[in-house]
Each structure stands twice: as C-alpha cells, then as structure tokens.
Scaffold this active site. Sequence first.
Site, short mmCIF file in Angstrom:
data_model
loop_
_atom_site.label_atom_id
_atom_site.label_comp_id
_atom_site.label_asym_id
_atom_site.label_seq_id
_atom_site.Cartn_x
_atom_site.Cartn_y
_atom_site.Cartn_z
N HIS A 12 -23.95 -32.05 -39.78
CA HIS A 12 -25.97 -31.66 -40.43
C HIS A 12 -26.39 -31.23 -39.95
O HIS A 12 -27.54 -31.80 -39.93
CB HIS A 12 -25.24 -33.62 -40.99
CG HIS A 12 -24.50 -33.69 -41.78
ND1 HIS A 12 -24.32 -35.61 -41.80
CD2 HIS A 12 -23.65 -33.42 -42.70
CE1 HIS A 12 -22.94 -35.28 -42.97
NE2 HIS A 12 -23.15 -34.44 -43.05
N CYS B 292 -38.30 -16.26 -41.63
CA CYS B 292 -37.95 -15.38 -40.87
C CYS B 292 -36.60 -15.47 -39.82
O CYS B 292 -35.63 -14.49 -40.31
CB CYS B 292 -38.72 -15.26 -39.89
SG CYS B 292 -38.78 -15.45 -38.74
N GLU C 66 -15.41 -52.73 -37.88
CA GLU C 66 -15.02 -52.91 -39.34
C GLU C 66 -14.13 -52.45 -40.41
O GLU C 66 -14.50 -50.82 -40.02
CB GLU C 66 -16.00 -53.67 -40.45
CG GLU C 66 -17.22 -54.35 -39.62
CD GLU C 66 -16.19 -55.86 -39.25
OE1 GLU C 66 -14.99 -55.92 -39.89
OE2 GLU C 66 -17.16 -56.54 -39.16
N GLN D 19 -21.12 -35.96 -37.62
CA GLN D 19 -22.25 -36.33 -38.76
C GLN D 19 -23.54 -36.78 -38.76
O GLN D 19 -24.50 -36.19 -38.64
CB GLN D 19 -21.58 -37.56 -39.74
CG GLN D 19 -19.97 -37.03 -40.14
CD GLN D 19 -19.36 -38.25 -40.80
OE1 GLN D 19 -20.02 -38.51 -41.25
NE2 GLN D 19 -18.88 -38.97 -40.41
ZN ZN Z 1 -40.19 -17.33 -39.15
#
Ligand code: ZN
Length: 250
Positions: free
Chosen positions: A124, A135, A220, A106
């Site tokens: 992510h 583009c 934990e 992550q």
């Molecule tokens: Zn571009």
Amino acid sequence: MRVNPQDDSIKKAADLIRASHKTVAFTGAGISVESGIPDFRGPDGVWSKIDTKYLDIHYFKRNREVCWKVIYEMFFEPLQKAQPNAAHEGLAWMEEKGLLVGVITQNIDNLHHKAGSRFIVEFHGNTRLLVCTHCGHQTEADFSRLGLPPVCPQCGSILKPDFVFFGEGIPFTAWRGTEELLKDLEVMIVIGTTGVVFPAGQIPRQAKQKGVKLIEINLEPSAYTGTLTDVFIQSPATRAVENLKRALSG
Ligand code: ZN
C-alpha cells in the site's frame, strides 16, 4: 511443570523455515501495534478519527491544502516518530541469515525499512516518500525542506503521499514485487493480519493454492486460521518472532 503451549508450534514453524528453500513474511497492522501504532481499523485506529474523504484521491486533488493538514497530523507526525519492535527486527535478522527472502507488508509505517529489512514490498506504499501527481517526481518526505503542504521541487505542484488512496489501484511495482516473492515460494509467515483487506488479503490464499506452507502469528484466530494455516502461533508478534529467532539460532 508448566508447558508453554507455544513451544510445539514454534518448533514446527522453525522446522518448516529451516527446510524451506524460499520463505517470505506477509505482515499487517498487528506487527506494528507493539510499536505504539494502533490498528487502523481498531477502536483507537486512524479510521475512527479521520473522515476518509481526506484520503480519497479525487477529493485530495481538489483540496490538497486542507487534506495535507489532516494527513500530516494523522499519518506523518506519528509514523515518522515510530520505531521498529522485536518482530520487525527479527524478520530483518532472518533475512540477513538467509532464512527469509523478503517481506510483503500492508503497512505504510516504514518500520520494516527502519529495522533493516532489504527486500520489502510495500503493498500500500509508505510514508517515507512523496510523489508528484503532475510530473512523477518522487522524493523523501522531508517537510523541513519541502514545506507543508509539501511542494514538488521539480514543478511546484503540491505532492501526494506515496501510499495508496481510496480510488487508486495497487501500484504496479507492488504487484511485480509480490509476484517475484511468490515465485517458487515454499513457506509464508503471516504476521498480524486477519485477511480482511482486499486485494492484499488474497496473497496468502494465492500462495496456499500453489502449495505454500503457511505459518500464522496472530493474537486471535483469523480468516486464515483453520482453513489455510498450517502452523498457528497465537501470540503477540514480538514474543512469537523472538521465540522463533531463538529456535532458529539453536
Ligand atoms: Zn512535480
């Protein structure tokens, strides 16, 4: 004689990994804390210092120059300097030895990449690459070449970090890579993540539903502990992975 309470769980985890035909790691912020990167959601984390509007895709598209000043300082400057720790390196070692197929992370800190892991699903995104929303061109986050704010070498638009902003979905390639890693999976090593971020936090649950054994390494207990986790190693990531590496080498 003092008995290390971790010994038993490390041994159980090593046995599961040795017997497994397919093992992957699922990592979160906790694996990078020992590389000097505070957990985003913790008291010293980025979320306590940054107005999240700068990471909102709609706001970003209208205010790219302002957003880039904040984003560069909060993310690129510290993360480009950060170095992998023994936990990232241990996972790369496991992959090299054929004990691990890949990592789903992550984190956007590029540290699995720097440690030498090869099959990495960056759920992510990352701070290694920039992408052009105009583009589609993707390029290394080299600010000496692209400037600040960085400009697309193909079309001249201001680039966007190749990580997921608020208001954006998880990239298709991340879903596809995750699916590939979950297929026929037998063991998942969950490291440094408490399972609260949606949808990523669902990945161990999804694995568990398919009968995958879960090894959890966390400081934990988490949302997984006691419900999904088969072996819980309560420890900083580096110590646990180093011990695991030692057990797997023997
Ligand atoms: Zn571009």
